[in-house]
Design an enzyme around this catalytic site. Sequence first.
Site, PDB file in Angstrom:
ATOM      1  N   ASN A 101      -8.100   8.328  13.042  1.00 58.59           N
ATOM      2  CA  ASN A 101      -8.325   8.983  11.897  1.00 58.59           C
ATOM      3  C   ASN A 101      -7.382   9.711  11.134  1.00 58.59           C
ATOM      4  O   ASN A 101      -6.940  10.612  11.734  1.00 58.59           O
ATOM      5  CB  ASN A 101      -9.656   9.977  11.923  1.00 58.59           C
ATOM      6  CG  ASN A 101     -11.015   9.383  12.418  1.00 58.59           C
ATOM      7  OD1 ASN A 101     -11.806   8.521  11.786  1.00 58.59           O
ATOM      8  ND2 ASN A 101     -11.442   9.701  13.686  1.00 58.59           N
ATOM      9  N   TRP A 134     -22.587  17.582   7.114  1.00 59.16           N
ATOM     10  CA  TRP A 134     -23.716  16.519   7.428  1.00 59.16           C
ATOM     11  C   TRP A 134     -23.742  16.428   9.150  1.00 59.16           C
ATOM     12  O   TRP A 134     -22.614  16.299   9.871  1.00 59.16           O
ATOM     13  CB  TRP A 134     -23.095  15.154   6.979  1.00 59.16           C
ATOM     14  CG  TRP A 134     -23.442  15.256   5.657  1.00 59.16           C
ATOM     15  CD1 TRP A 134     -23.675  16.216   4.634  1.00 59.16           C
ATOM     16  CD2 TRP A 134     -23.985  14.159   4.832  1.00 59.16           C
ATOM     17  NE1 TRP A 134     -23.801  15.559   3.494  1.00 59.16           N
ATOM     18  CE2 TRP A 134     -24.075  14.181   3.537  1.00 59.16           C
ATOM     19  CE3 TRP A 134     -23.998  12.409   5.013  1.00 59.16           C
ATOM     20  CZ2 TRP A 134     -24.627  13.474   2.278  1.00 59.16           C
ATOM     21  CZ3 TRP A 134     -24.536  11.603   4.069  1.00 59.16           C
ATOM     22  CH2 TRP A 134     -24.755  11.985   2.884  1.00 59.16           C
ATOM     23  N   GLY A 161       0.755  -1.189   0.138  1.00 61.69           N
ATOM     24  CA  GLY A 161       0.016  -0.030   0.105  1.00 61.69           C
ATOM     25  C   GLY A 161       0.887   1.297  -0.039  1.00 61.69           C
ATOM     26  O   GLY A 161       0.420   2.030   0.447  1.00 61.69           O
ATOM     27  N   TYR A 184     -15.297  -5.550   7.667  1.00 63.39           N
ATOM     28  CA  TYR A 184     -14.176  -5.083   7.680  1.00 63.39           C
ATOM     29  C   TYR A 184     -13.333  -5.209   8.827  1.00 63.39           C
ATOM     30  O   TYR A 184     -12.455  -5.308   8.916  1.00 63.39           O
ATOM     31  CB  TYR A 184     -14.264  -3.660   6.835  1.00 63.39           C
ATOM     32  CG  TYR A 184     -12.779  -2.783   7.196  1.00 63.39           C
ATOM     33  CD1 TYR A 184     -12.024  -3.218   6.048  1.00 63.39           C
ATOM     34  CD2 TYR A 184     -12.511  -1.791   7.884  1.00 63.39           C
ATOM     35  CE1 TYR A 184     -10.729  -2.516   5.902  1.00 63.39           C
ATOM     36  CE2 TYR A 184     -11.376  -1.141   7.811  1.00 63.39           C
ATOM     37  CZ  TYR A 184     -10.395  -1.533   6.850  1.00 63.39           C
ATOM     38  OH  TYR A 184      -9.376  -0.824   6.787  1.00 63.39           O
ATOM     39  N   ARG A 231     -13.716  13.905  17.308  1.00 63.80           N
ATOM     40  CA  ARG A 231     -12.855  12.805  16.755  1.00 63.80           C
ATOM     41  C   ARG A 231     -11.306  13.012  17.055  1.00 63.80           C
ATOM     42  O   ARG A 231     -10.933  14.193  17.323  1.00 63.80           O
ATOM     43  CB  ARG A 231     -13.016  12.642  15.544  1.00 63.80           C
ATOM     44  CG  ARG A 231     -14.262  12.166  14.962  1.00 63.80           C
ATOM     45  CD  ARG A 231     -14.574  10.589  15.239  1.00 63.80           C
ATOM     46  NE  ARG A 231     -15.859  10.073  14.756  1.00 63.80           N
ATOM     47  CZ  ARG A 231     -16.876  10.165  15.625  1.00 63.80           C
ATOM     48  NH1 ARG A 231     -16.976  10.677  16.919  1.00 63.80           N
ATOM     49  NH2 ARG A 231     -18.089   9.797  15.360  1.00 63.80           N
ATOM     50  N   PRO A 283      -4.116   3.230  14.298  1.00 60.63           N
ATOM     51  CA  PRO A 283      -4.197   4.483  14.376  1.00 60.63           C
ATOM     52  C   PRO A 283      -5.583   5.131  14.383  1.00 60.63           C
ATOM     53  O   PRO A 283      -6.644   4.331  14.137  1.00 60.63           O
ATOM     54  CB  PRO A 283      -3.720   5.043  12.852  1.00 60.63           C
ATOM     55  CG  PRO A 283      -3.590   3.782  12.196  1.00 60.63           C
ATOM     56  CD  PRO A 283      -3.936   2.444  13.069  1.00 60.63           C
ATOM     57  N   ASP A 294     -25.183  12.030  13.180  1.00 61.79           N
ATOM     58  CA  ASP A 294     -23.606  12.443  13.672  1.00 61.79           C
ATOM     59  C   ASP A 294     -22.835  11.327  14.107  1.00 61.79           C
ATOM     60  O   ASP A 294     -21.596  11.529  14.159  1.00 61.79           O
ATOM     61  CB  ASP A 294     -23.710  13.247  15.122  1.00 61.79           C
ATOM     62  CG  ASP A 294     -24.133  14.587  14.785  1.00 61.79           C
ATOM     63  OD1 ASP A 294     -23.781  15.306  13.858  1.00 61.79           O
ATOM     64  OD2 ASP A 294     -24.957  15.156  15.663  1.00 61.79           O
TER      65      ASP A 294
END
Length: 330
Positions: free
Chosen positions: A181, A217, A24, A152, A224, A179, A286
Amino acid sequence: EGFKETMGIPENIDVMKKVILVTGGSGLIGKGIETVISSDKKEDEEWIFLSSKDANLLSKEETFAVFEKYKPTHVIHLAALVGGLYAIMGKNCDFFRKNMKMNDNILEASHKTKVKKLVSCLSSSIFPHKTSYPIDETMVHDGPPHPSFFGYGYAKRMVDVLNKAYNEEYGCLFTSVLPCNIFGPHDNFNPLQSQVIPGLISKAYEAKKNGTAFEIWGTGAAQRQFIYSLDLAKLFIWAVREYQEIEPVIFAPDLEDEVSIKDVAMMILEAFEFKGEVKFLTDKGDGPLKKTASNAKLRTYLPQFQFTPTREAVRETVEWYVKNYDSARK
């Protein structure tokens, strides 16, 4: 070094050479590692960044062939079939099977070719849906992942299970990192496939260009933890060089660095110098209001590590996106 001299071995011999293969390698984290390594490369390290053009890691044959070609001593496994929530929903079988297959190929190839250390990238989607916060590394398997992306989530969890099994049965040093975000240059900025920050950057760019309202949104109240890809890259390099545990380690900034979606959206608009209308689509959900992960374990190893302030990292990412708009993934 002294040992080498007394043995009369010439200094340039490749006895201790590390070959670090990054799967990756053309993605968000891979590009981050490549950027950091360009100024932090050690003499005894050769870094190889694989992209999907080099090998289809869903194929056992191609995976083994690429390991045979480069003969890595160390592997950082970043490749995965990924997507934001809206890309994953409804495809749990596909995401489970393909990620399981890819991870099995990488771990088995690493075992068979006697890789000294494998560091795999997990994801916060593996955490139990119903849990207490802040969550830590010991709580990963304490309940099912979120029902909307359980395929996933479970596939990524199985990497931790296999790491323990390979260590117990064969003595392999296979480990993983978790990790929070991630965002930064070379991300996927397609709003339908992307995570929070790149999606908002893309929307802000279009709103400014077209003179339309910028839409968020939900209420923007959800908080976060975000980690800049270049900070994460430094931590990955530390892990492949220094981290010796099989148990995963969470890579996230300190608890007080948590930011609301609204705050991060405002940082993005500030970076764009956006002066238009901002709309909160409060009929959209949310998601969980908090998903805090504890970095206490990381801090026992790296108490002095400095994370880039979110505002600064957001600005650098926006600047990269504007400059590379034509070639960016979107």
